[in-house]
Write a protein that holds these residues in place. Structure first.
Motif, short mmCIF file in Angstrom:
data_model
loop_
_atom_site.label_atom_id
_atom_site.label_comp_id
_atom_site.label_asym_id
_atom_site.label_seq_id
_atom_site.Cartn_x
_atom_site.Cartn_y
_atom_site.Cartn_z
N ASN A 38 40.36 34.28 31.98
CA ASN A 38 39.47 33.61 32.94
C ASN A 38 39.28 34.42 34.22
O ASN A 38 38.19 34.43 34.79
CB ASN A 38 40.02 32.22 33.28
CG ASN A 38 39.90 31.26 32.12
OD1 ASN A 38 39.01 31.41 31.28
ND2 ASN A 38 40.79 30.29 32.06
N ARG A 39 40.34 35.11 34.65
CA ARG A 39 40.21 35.92 35.87
C ARG A 39 41.19 37.08 35.84
O ARG A 39 42.39 36.92 35.59
CB ARG A 39 40.45 35.08 37.13
CG ARG A 39 40.28 35.89 38.42
CD ARG A 39 40.12 35.01 39.63
NE ARG A 39 39.92 35.79 40.85
CZ ARG A 39 38.76 36.33 41.22
NH1 ARG A 39 37.70 36.17 40.46
NH2 ARG A 39 38.65 37.01 42.35
N LEU A 40 40.65 38.28 36.10
CA LEU A 40 41.45 39.50 36.23
C LEU A 40 41.23 40.06 37.63
O LEU A 40 40.09 40.24 38.06
CB LEU A 40 41.03 40.54 35.19
CG LEU A 40 41.56 41.95 35.37
CD1 LEU A 40 43.07 42.00 35.12
CD2 LEU A 40 40.85 42.94 34.45
N GLU A 41 42.32 40.34 38.35
CA GLU A 41 42.17 40.88 39.69
C GLU A 41 43.31 41.84 40.03
O GLU A 41 44.47 41.59 39.73
CB GLU A 41 42.09 39.77 40.74
CG GLU A 41 43.29 38.85 40.77
CD GLU A 41 43.13 37.74 41.80
OE1 GLU A 41 42.05 37.64 42.42
OE2 GLU A 41 44.09 36.98 42.00
N ILE B 114 39.74 45.42 42.26
CA ILE B 114 39.12 45.30 40.94
C ILE B 114 39.11 43.82 40.57
O ILE B 114 40.15 43.15 40.66
CB ILE B 114 39.89 46.11 39.88
CG1 ILE B 114 39.96 47.59 40.27
CG2 ILE B 114 39.25 45.94 38.50
CD1 ILE B 114 40.81 48.43 39.34
N GLU B 115 37.95 43.33 40.16
CA GLU B 115 37.90 41.92 39.78
C GLU B 115 36.91 41.70 38.65
O GLU B 115 35.92 42.42 38.51
CB GLU B 115 37.52 41.05 40.98
CG GLU B 115 36.17 41.34 41.59
CD GLU B 115 35.87 40.42 42.76
OE1 GLU B 115 36.72 39.58 43.09
OE2 GLU B 115 34.77 40.54 43.34
N SER B 116 37.23 40.71 37.84
CA SER B 116 36.36 40.33 36.73
C SER B 116 36.62 38.88 36.37
O SER B 116 37.77 38.43 36.35
CB SER B 116 36.62 41.23 35.51
OG SER B 116 35.77 40.85 34.44
N ASP B 117 35.54 38.14 36.13
CA ASP B 117 35.66 36.74 35.71
C ASP B 117 35.19 36.59 34.27
O ASP B 117 34.26 37.27 33.84
CB ASP B 117 34.81 35.84 36.62
CG ASP B 117 35.39 35.73 38.02
OD1 ASP B 117 36.62 35.81 38.15
OD2 ASP B 117 34.60 35.58 38.98
N SER B 118 35.84 35.69 33.56
CA SER B 118 35.42 35.30 32.20
C SER B 118 35.32 36.50 31.25
O SER B 118 34.26 36.82 30.73
CB SER B 118 34.07 34.57 32.26
OG SER B 118 34.18 33.42 33.06
N ILE B 119 36.45 37.17 31.05
CA ILE B 119 36.53 38.19 30.00
C ILE B 119 36.74 37.46 28.68
O ILE B 119 37.82 36.95 28.40
CB ILE B 119 37.68 39.17 30.28
CG1 ILE B 119 37.48 39.87 31.63
CG2 ILE B 119 37.80 40.20 29.17
CD1 ILE B 119 38.64 40.75 32.04
N VAL C 81 30.69 41.55 29.43
CA VAL C 81 31.75 41.28 30.40
C VAL C 81 31.53 42.21 31.60
O VAL C 81 31.35 43.41 31.42
CB VAL C 81 33.15 41.52 29.80
CG1 VAL C 81 34.22 41.45 30.87
CG2 VAL C 81 33.43 40.51 28.70
N GLU C 82 31.54 41.65 32.81
CA GLU C 82 31.27 42.41 34.02
C GLU C 82 32.57 42.68 34.78
O GLU C 82 33.45 41.82 34.85
CB GLU C 82 30.31 41.65 34.94
CG GLU C 82 29.04 41.15 34.26
CD GLU C 82 28.08 42.27 33.93
OE1 GLU C 82 28.17 43.33 34.59
OE2 GLU C 82 27.24 42.08 33.03
#
Length: 234
Positions: free
Chosen positions: A117-120, A146-151, A158-159
Motif C-alpha cells: 500500500n505504501r513504500l517510503e 523515495i515514495e510510492s503508493d499502491s504497488i 506502478v508509479e
C-alpha cells in the motif's frame, strides 16, 4: 521460523537505531528505523500483501582508496572474507542467517500476488569519496526521498518518485512508471540540475591535466523501455 517459505505472518516488525561498521565510531551503513507492516505474508502460497514498508534516515558510505575500497577492506577482495565465513558451517553468524532467511522469503516475490500500500524511504544519505586521485573527490546524494503508493501486481502501472539533493550543490528528480507484470516494461524521466562542473576537476586533472574554471551541468532525459529495448531522449 525453521522454514522461511512455510510461514503465514501478519503484524508489525520494526528495527531501530541500526549501525554497521568497523568501529562503533565509524559507520559503514546505518538507519534510524525500518518498519514492515504485514497484512499477509505467505510465501508458500505466493501471497505478499503488505500495508507499509518504511525506511527512515538510511546512511551508506562508499570510499575508494589506492588499494581496494571500504567494502572490500571489510569483506575481502571480491568478497573472499565473506565467502570463507559462509563456508564455515560450524560457526553461527547472525548477519548471514538473517540475509539467507530474507533471501528465501523474497525469492518468489515478483512471481506471486503482491501488494504494497505504501513504500517510503525518508531522508536518506549516500556518500561517495574517492581518495585514489591526486585530489580527493567527494559527492553525496542527500537528502533522498523515495515514495510510492499502491504497488499492486493487478494494476496496469506502478508509479515511483525519487527526489534528492546533491552535495555540495545540485539536485536530482526521477519519475518511474513500471508495469508490475513485467519489469522490462517501464518509463523513466530524470533531471539533474545545477551541478557545478568544477566538482569533477579531480578526475579532469588526473586524466587530462586541465581543470575547468566554471560552468553548470544539467542533464534531462526520458527513457521508454518495452521488452527490455530502450528508446531514449537525453
Amino acid at each position: 521460523f525453521k522454514d522461511a517459505e512455510n510461514i503465514n505472518a501478519r503484524g508489525l516488525i520494526s528495527i531501530s537505531d541500526f549501525h554497521f561498521g568497523e568501529t562503533p565510531q565509524q559507520d559503514f551503513a546505518s538507519f534510524e528505523k525500518f518498519s514492515l507492516n504485514m497484512i499477509s505474508l505467505n510465501p508458500k502460497n505466493k501471497i505478499y500483501i503488505l500495508d507499509t514498508v518504511s525506511l527512515n534516515k538510511p546512511y551508506f558510505k562508499y570510499e575508494r582508496y589506492d588499494y581496494l575500497d571500504n567494502v572490500q577492506m571489510m569483506f575481502g577482495k571480491k568478497g573472499t572474507v565473506a565467502s570463507t565465513t559462509i563456508k564455515n558451517t560450524r560457526q553461527f553468524n547472525l548477519i548471514l542467517e538473517i540475509a539467507n532467511y530474507v533471501q528465501k522469503l523474497a525469492k518468489n516475490f515478483f512471481r506471486s500476488h503482491y501488494k504494497v500500500n505504501r513504500l517510503e524511504i525518508d531522508n536518506a544519505n549516500f556518500i561517495f569519496n574517492d581518495y585514489s586521485l591526486g585530489e580527493k573527490f567527494s559527492i553525496a546524494a542527500n537528502p533522498i526521498f523515495i515514495e510510492s503508493d499502491s504497488i499492486d501486481k493487478s494494476r496496469n502501472r506502478v508509479e515511483m518518485l525519487v527526489k534528492s539533493g546533491i552535495k555540495p550543490y545540485g539536485q536530482a528528480n526521477v519519475k518511474l512508471s513500471v508495469n508490475p507484470q513485467d519489469s522490462a516494461d517501464f518509463d523513466l524521466t530524470y533531471q539533474l540540475e545545477k551541478i557545478p562542473v568544477t566538482l569533477f576537476n579531480p578526475y579532469l586533472i588526473t586524466h587530462t591535466s586541465f581543470p575547468l574554471d566554471r560552468g553548470v551541468l544539467e542533464v534531462n532525459g526520458v527513457w521508454n523501455v518495452k521488452n527490455g529495448n530502450i528508446q531514449s531522449r537525453n
